[in-house]
Design an enzyme around this catalytic site. Structure first.
Site, mmCIF file in Angstrom:
data_model
loop_
_atom_site.group_PDB
_atom_site.id
_atom_site.type_symbol
_atom_site.label_atom_id
_atom_site.label_comp_id
_atom_site.label_asym_id
_atom_site.label_seq_id
_atom_site.Cartn_x
_atom_site.Cartn_y
_atom_site.Cartn_z
ATOM 1 N N HIS A 374 0.799 -1.229 0.000
ATOM 2 C CA HIS A 374 0.000 0.000 0.000
ATOM 3 C C HIS A 374 0.830 1.278 0.000
ATOM 4 O O HIS A 374 0.287 2.348 0.269
ATOM 5 C CB HIS A 374 -0.917 0.054 1.225
ATOM 6 C CG HIS A 374 -1.984 -0.983 1.246
ATOM 7 N ND1 HIS A 374 -3.252 -0.751 0.767
ATOM 8 C CD2 HIS A 374 -1.964 -2.252 1.682
ATOM 9 C CE1 HIS A 374 -3.988 -1.855 0.924
ATOM 10 N NE2 HIS A 374 -3.221 -2.778 1.475
ATOM 11 N N LYS A 567 -8.371 13.822 4.752
ATOM 12 C CA LYS A 567 -7.511 12.635 4.713
ATOM 13 C C LYS A 567 -6.511 12.790 5.847
ATOM 14 O O LYS A 567 -6.408 13.884 6.439
ATOM 15 C CB LYS A 567 -6.767 12.537 3.371
ATOM 16 C CG LYS A 567 -6.069 13.850 2.955
ATOM 17 C CD LYS A 567 -5.372 13.743 1.609
ATOM 18 C CE LYS A 567 -6.319 13.825 0.442
ATOM 19 N NZ LYS A 567 -6.197 12.764 -0.523
ATOM 20 N N ARG A 568 -5.770 11.710 6.182
ATOM 21 C CA ARG A 568 -4.739 11.858 7.200
ATOM 22 C C ARG A 568 -3.786 12.989 6.816
ATOM 23 O O ARG A 568 -3.544 13.246 5.641
ATOM 24 C CB ARG A 568 -3.972 10.534 7.354
ATOM 25 C CG ARG A 568 -4.759 9.466 8.078
ATOM 26 C CD ARG A 568 -5.095 9.897 9.501
ATOM 27 N NE ARG A 568 -3.912 9.892 10.316
ATOM 28 C CZ ARG A 568 -3.640 8.976 11.240
ATOM 29 N NH1 ARG A 568 -4.506 8.017 11.510
ATOM 30 N NH2 ARG A 568 -2.526 9.028 11.935
ATOM 31 N N LYS A 573 1.008 14.307 1.274
ATOM 32 C CA LYS A 573 -0.339 14.606 0.779
ATOM 33 C C LYS A 573 -0.526 16.110 0.519
ATOM 34 O O LYS A 573 -1.469 16.523 -0.126
ATOM 35 C CB LYS A 573 -1.394 14.093 1.766
ATOM 36 C CG LYS A 573 -1.413 12.560 1.907
ATOM 37 C CD LYS A 573 -2.423 12.124 2.961
ATOM 38 C CE LYS A 573 -2.313 10.647 3.332
ATOM 39 N NZ LYS A 573 -2.995 9.764 2.361
ATOM 40 N N THR A 675 -8.475 6.703 -1.821
ATOM 41 C CA THR A 675 -9.813 6.139 -1.979
ATOM 42 C C THR A 675 -10.858 7.222 -1.707
ATOM 43 O O THR A 675 -11.972 7.147 -2.224
ATOM 44 C CB THR A 675 -10.036 4.951 -1.021
ATOM 45 O OG1 THR A 675 -9.523 5.307 0.268
ATOM 46 C CG2 THR A 675 -9.325 3.709 -1.529
ATOM 47 N N LYS A 679 -14.686 8.459 -3.494
ATOM 48 C CA LYS A 679 -15.932 8.789 -2.779
ATOM 49 C C LYS A 679 -16.433 10.167 -3.194
ATOM 50 O O LYS A 679 -17.636 10.373 -3.411
ATOM 51 C CB LYS A 679 -15.699 8.737 -1.261
ATOM 52 C CG LYS A 679 -15.300 7.343 -0.765
ATOM 53 C CD LYS A 679 -14.693 7.362 0.642
ATOM 54 C CE LYS A 679 -13.974 6.046 0.912
ATOM 55 N NZ LYS A 679 -13.158 6.087 2.162
#
Ligand code: GPV
Length: 835
Positions: A374, A567-568, A573, A675, A679
């Site tokens: 992952h 998100k985290r 990110k 992911t 959504k």
């Protein structure tokens, strides 16, 4: 009556069973019974929580027949079981999901409202079971939903953490962590199965002995034993009879062990040991994309894996005489390397405890396991120091050395005289000064028949880079399995209005086959349809606006662009890239308060690992900018910034349907898949994103013209690094960017303190590992295109519709079907409810 004779008794449905009946009267009676008899409360003094529990048991009763029928059928038909081994399952609330999958959501909602109760309020009583960190744990939950919905015999194995992911509060702009004591009031969904407990050994040493045939063998003399007690939660498929189990293990002290100390008069010691044992399943490590490296974490991993394998062997031996064909009973998927110690444990069970030959055991092991990677971040790959591993699992360390020895021998015959290759492939890394590290990804690759990435680019980069030596050895072992999410939770439950529109136009089969949504493209030119689409988005935005007002006391404009990044928090990110852009917009307004800009509401959410200093500082920066921007009169409410605390599955269900713009802005080549991106798109958000992870495939499906693309490609990122990247040159040559960074540097957002955010500024100017400065201008330009597109409501709505209806590929049903066909080699099994 009796006088009617026996014929009358042959109609057993005359009076429904309170535990299974589905008529509104029976459901109501069952619900009120559960209030009184299970909890001992009257309607007059029942709390919303009491009502939740009553309803949960009413629903659970209606799952049990299907649950036991499923389990029985798997046993009878000796099916191959998909076993999803995962340290995390981020399931989200069960009540709404189980109602929807049973097909009784509306029926129950009506029943509750007829009683004068608030259905929404009851749903929200349930604690969100946060037994995971982020994407990896939520993926496991979506997979369980799809497995049951596709009628695949499956079981999820994991840990029943007493404390899930911490509850996040924001105090003075900083993240504060509160323990998540989610089991405090009990858990109506789980069924403890103490009779199926197993023992797990830890510590101690190994010893050579001779068996009765004079054969030399090894046994493990453990230092301690703990009990693993399974707790099963039923996982129903969407409108199928299949109900699979999520089996989570709780650690307790073994009774036998306790007694010894107790009898010796060491009561205090025996209690201490009991607490010690329970520590193993006490708390989830709150790390995402970073290994914990602590002994307790390894103990957790081994604990659930050892218990699960014993469970599977017990199941296997019920219908087979030996373990020779174990791989025909169980297909075990390793969710990252967290459960990879299972490879050594299965070898130990087969060789040491069941007397199989090493090579036979190895064949079975390789045929049993498949490994999902992952991450591409090298620092996120798990490594355990050999000392630590050997202390906790002495026999496993020996087995790992043996596996490595045989493996490297093979490599030597295939590629003679290639020490460099051996060094890369070796499971054991010689880190100098005799300090050996065990590389769990290497163990997982060697011990599995399948290795997969979670998006096309990710798999390609695994083969070209992270795992390239393994891809060279075994190209046939590599698969891509692009992630997906379940449309049941992420469309039906979270966006009921949009779901109703879908069903009105094309029927409800889209919930079983998301490709059906394509049919809605025919309404693209229908102004009435577009109007309804727009109104649904606006209604969802209004709901979220009300929530933000209530929880954060911030008023926002529902006609502004809801620009969302949830998100985290992680540097790769790049939440702070979005913050730089917000500051740029603010600076433009300060320079010219009359400037014509499209109003935006920036919504952030996400937890930082408690020990991740930079991530916590990014949260503080976001809140510090919010404090200034939200109250500056020059801004005139055109920019609002809201950090929503404690982002979790439940909050996600509120946020995704209300977003206009989905921020997917990681440095290309760093996000394995993502992911959340899926959504958002399913719920009609447009994406601003890099060519990273599954963004690439989302753009392919939606059409490039319906996606806001910016930034360097993964290849360009590598090339730039290779040629010596100098972030300072971007700062010096880009006036707007310089203005943004100088604004932070000046202490403007930190009450004049230039030190507070220095770590962020310095990391950007002198290192910028994630190339924010290189991508800044491209991002800012792209955001201008977003604003222009939003000015044209018709255009925006068309793009929104196309994104949503073209997302079939990202249903986890598609993903799971591919795993079933290509990796697990399993097929659906129909569950009959007849006796
Ligand atoms: I490694 N992921 C995660 O949530 N936690 C981890 O410890 C690791 C990976 C995530 C990736 O970061 C996402 O890109 C991906 O979509 C998700 O796993 C599911 O595959």
């Amino acid at each position: 009556t009796l006088a009617d004779g026996p014929e009358a008794l042959q109609c057993p449905t005359l009076i429904e069973d309170d535990r299974t009946g589905m008529s509104p009267e029976t459901l109501k009676r069952a619900f009120l019974d559960n209030l009184f008899y299970l909890q001992g409360v009257n309607r007059t003094d029942a709390s919303p929580y009491n009502y939740y529990v009553a309803l949960a048991y009413t629903v659970r009763d209606r799952l049990l027949r299907r649950f036991l029928k499923s389990t029985d059928t798997y046993k009878q038909e000796k099916v191959k079981l998909v076993c999803y081994f995962s340290a995390e399952f981020l399931m989200g609330r069960y009540l709404g999901n189980n109602l929807a999958n049973l097909g009784i959501y509306d029926l129950i909602k009506e029943m509750i409202e007829e009683l004068g109760l608030d259905f929404e309020e009851i749903i929200e009583q349930e604690p969100d079971p946060g037994l995971g960190n982020g994407g990896l744990g939520r993926l496991a939950a979506c997979f369980l939903d799809s497995l049951a919905s596709l009628e695949i015999p499956a079981i999820g194995y994991g840990i029943r953490y007493e404390f899930g992911i911490f509850h996040q509060m924001i105090q003075n702009g900083w993240q504060v962590e509160i323990p998540d004591n989610w089991l405090r009031f009990g858990n109506p969904w789980e069924l403890p199965r103490p009779d199926e407990s197993v023992e797990v050994k830890l510590g101690g040493r190994t010893e050579i002995y001779h068996d009765d045939k004079g054969q030399e063998r090894v046994q493990w003399l453990p230092e301690r034993r703990v009990l693993a007690i399974p707790h099963d939660t039923p996982v129903p498929g969407y409108k199928t009879n299949t109900v699979n189990a999520l089996r989570l293990w709780k650690a307790e002290a073994s009774e036998s062990f306790n007694f010894e100390a107790f009898n010796a008069g060491l009561y205090d010691q025996s209690v201490a040991e009991k607490m010690d044992a329970e520590t193993i399943s006490k708390v989830l490590y709150p790390n995402d994309n970073t290994p914990a490296g602590r002994e307790l974490r390894l103990a957790q991993q081994y604990f659930f894996v050892a218990a699960s394998l014993q469970d599977l062997i017990r199941i296997h031996l019920k219908s087979h005489k030996n373990l020779q064909n174990f791989h025909e009973t169980a297909a075990i998927q390793l969710n990252d390397t967290h459960p990879a110690i299972a490879i050594a444990e299965l070898m130990r069970l087969l060789v040491d405890e069941n007397g199989l030959e090493w090579s036979k055991a190895w064949t079975i092991t390789q045929k049993t396991f498949a490994y999902t990677n992952h991450t591409l971040l090298p620092e996120a790959l798990e490594r355990w120091s050999a000392d630590l591993l050997g202390k906790l699992l002495p026999r496993h360390l020996e087995i790992i050395y043996l596996i490595n020895h045989f493996f490297l021998d093979d490599v030597r015959t295939w590629f003679p005289d290639n020490e460099e290759l051996l060094g890369k492939l070796s499971i054991v890394e010689e880190a100098g000064w005799g300090n050996k590290q065990i590389r769990m990804a290497n163990l997982a690759c060697v011990g599995s028949h399948s290795i997969n990435g979670v998006a096309a680019l990710h798999t390609e980069l695994l083969q070209k880079d992270t795992l390239k030596e393994f891809a060279m050895l075994w190209p046939e072992k590599f698969y891509n399995k692009t992630n997906g999410v379940t449309p049941r939770r992420w469309i039906l439950l979270s966006n009921p209005q949009l779901s109703a529109l879908f069903t009105e136009k094309i029927g409800d089969n889209w919930l079983k086959d998301l490709k059906e949504l394509r049919k809605l493209e025919q309404y693209l030119d229908d102004p009435e349809f577009r109007q309804r689409w727009y109104e649904i988005k606006q209604a969802n935005k209004a709901d979220l606006a009300a929530y933000m007002l209530k929880t954060r006391n911030i008023e926002v404009d529902v006609n502004s662009i809801f620009d969302v990044q949830v998100k985290r928090i992680h540097e790769y990110k790049r939440q702070h890239l979005a913050v730089l852009h917000i500051i740029a917009l603010y600076n433009r307004i300060k320079q010219n308060p009359q400037i014509d800009i499209v109003p935006r509401t920036f919504i952030f959410g996400g937890k930082a690992a408690p020990g991740y200093f930079m991530a916590k500082l990014i949260i503080k920066l976001t809140n510090a900018v919010a404090e200034i921007v939200n109250k500056d009169p020059d801004v005139r409410g055109r920019l609002k910034l809201v950090f929503l605390p404690n982002f979790n599955v439940s909050l996600g269900q509120r946020i995704y349907p209300a977003a206009d713009l989905s921020e997917q802005i990681s440095t290309a080549g760093k996000e394995a898949s993502g992911t959340g991106n899926m959504k958002f798109a399913m719920n009609g958000s447009l994406t601003i994103g890099t060519l990273d992870g599954a963004n690439i495939e989302i753009r392919e499906e939606a059409g490039a013209e319906n996606f806001f693309l910016f930034g360097l490609t993964a290849e360009e990122v590598y090339a730039k690094k290779a040629h010596g990247y100098e972030p300072m040159s971007y700062y010096k040559n880009n006036r707007e960017l310089k203005g943004v960074i100088d604004r932070i540097k000046s202490g403007y957002f930190s009450h004049g303190d230039p030190e507070l955010f220095r770590p962020i500024v310095d990391s950007l100017l002198y290192d910028d590992q994630y190339m924010l400065l290189a991508d800044y201008q491209s991002y800012a330009d792209c955001q201008e295109q977003v604003s222009e597109a939003y000015r044209d409501r018709d255009k925006w709505t068309r793009m929104s519709i196309l994104n949503s209806v073209r997302m079939a590929k990202f249903s986890s049903d598609r993903t799971i079907w591919e795993y079933c066909q290509e990796i697990w080699k399993v097929n659906p099994v129909k569950i009959s409810l007849e006796d």
